[in-house]
Design a protein around this motif. Structure first.
Motif, PDB file in Angstrom:
ATOM      1  N   UNK A   1      82.822  36.254 154.005  1.00 27.86           N
ATOM      2  CA  UNK A   1      83.776  37.277 155.215  1.00 27.86           C
ATOM      3  C   UNK A   1      84.319  38.373 154.349  1.00 27.86           C
ATOM      4  N   UNK A   2      84.414  38.238 153.299  1.00 25.83           N
ATOM      5  CA  UNK A   2      84.533  39.622 152.336  1.00 25.83           C
ATOM      6  C   UNK A   2      83.260  40.945 152.418  1.00 25.83           C
ATOM      7  N   UNK A   3      81.772  40.544 153.293  1.00 31.54           N
ATOM      8  CA  UNK A   3      81.267  41.568 153.113  1.00 31.54           C
ATOM      9  C   UNK A   3      81.323  41.902 154.483  1.00 31.54           C
ATOM     10  N   UNK A   4      81.392  41.281 155.458  1.00 32.56           N
ATOM     11  CA  UNK A   4      81.806  41.279 156.642  1.00 32.56           C
ATOM     12  C   UNK A   4      83.047  42.116 156.855  1.00 32.56           C
ATOM     13  N   UNK A   5      83.750  42.454 155.792  1.00 28.67           N
ATOM     14  CA  UNK A   5      85.147  42.995 155.842  1.00 28.67           C
ATOM     15  C   UNK A   5      85.700  42.424 156.408  1.00 28.67           C
ATOM     16  N   UNK A   6      86.169  41.016 156.754  1.00 20.66           N
ATOM     17  CA  UNK A   6      87.526  40.307 157.242  1.00 20.66           C
ATOM     18  C   UNK A   6      88.035  39.616 156.408  1.00 20.66           C
ATOM     19  N   UNK A   7      89.093  40.794 156.404  1.00 18.59           N
ATOM     20  CA  UNK A   7      89.829  39.252 155.311  1.00 18.59           C
ATOM     21  C   UNK A   7      90.183  37.804 155.545  1.00 18.59           C
TER      22      UNK A   7
END
Length: 179
Positions: free
Chosen positions: A108-114
């Motif tokens: 999620x972090x690498x995907x830019x999703x908080x």
């Protein structure tokens, strides 16, 4: 006080809460990936993350509890090869129960999703946004999930064999209905 041949009530609660959450995560995970983009998929992914973080928390608590409270001794009916293999299967299960939520959180972090746990607790990004890393982590998370499913099948089959065929009381040690 639990008998010397059963797990403590705390160990049983942590085990069964984790088991129910993991079975829910597997079902939810298999269902949500095929959903079309939309609100249902968004909510499914949010719940998957929330339950995943809960499994991470329960697993850390299980590790701590297990370090402080030794598991009961295996019955004499357990063969030497089962006695040698059982701790490794349990360790593998616990490692997977840590690695899966962490890989999902990293993804999620690498995907830019908080990630906001249950919509209220903002979790820190573990890595900066990185689409290449996201794809790598997505593949890793996928394979870890299938590995967990395989190890769970072995674990459940072993418990069933001990309980239904050998009748040696292995399941009773972790049963929520025994003291």
């Amino acid at each position: 006080m639990p008998g010397a041949d059963t797990y403590t009530p705390v160990a049983k609660v942590l085990h069964w809460l984790t088991a129910l959450a993991v079975l829910g995560l597997i079902g939810l995970g298999l269902w949500m990936v095929g959903l079309p983009i939309g609100l249902t998929k968004l909510y499914a992914f949010a719940w998957h993350k929330w339950i995943g973080l809960t499994v991470l928390t329960l697993t850390v608590l299980r590790w701590i509890w297990r370090i402080l409270h030794r598991p009961p001794v295996l019955p004499a009916t357990v063969t030497p090869w089962e006695r040698a293999l059982a701790p490794w299967v349990h360790i593998l299960l616990l490692v997977l129960l840590l690695a899966l939520p962490v890989s999902g959180w990293l993804m999620s972090s690498a995907g830019g999703v908080k990630v906001i746990w249950f919509g209220y607790v903002p979790m820190p990004d573990l890595v900066p946004r990185n689409p290449t890393l996201f794809e790598t982590l997505r593949t890793l998370h996928h394979w870890l999930a299938w590995t967990l499913i395989g190890v769970l099948v072995v674990h459940i089959a072993a418990v069933a064999r001990h309980d239904l065929v050998r009748r040696d009381g292995i399941f009773r040690r972790m049963s929520p209905f025994t003291r």
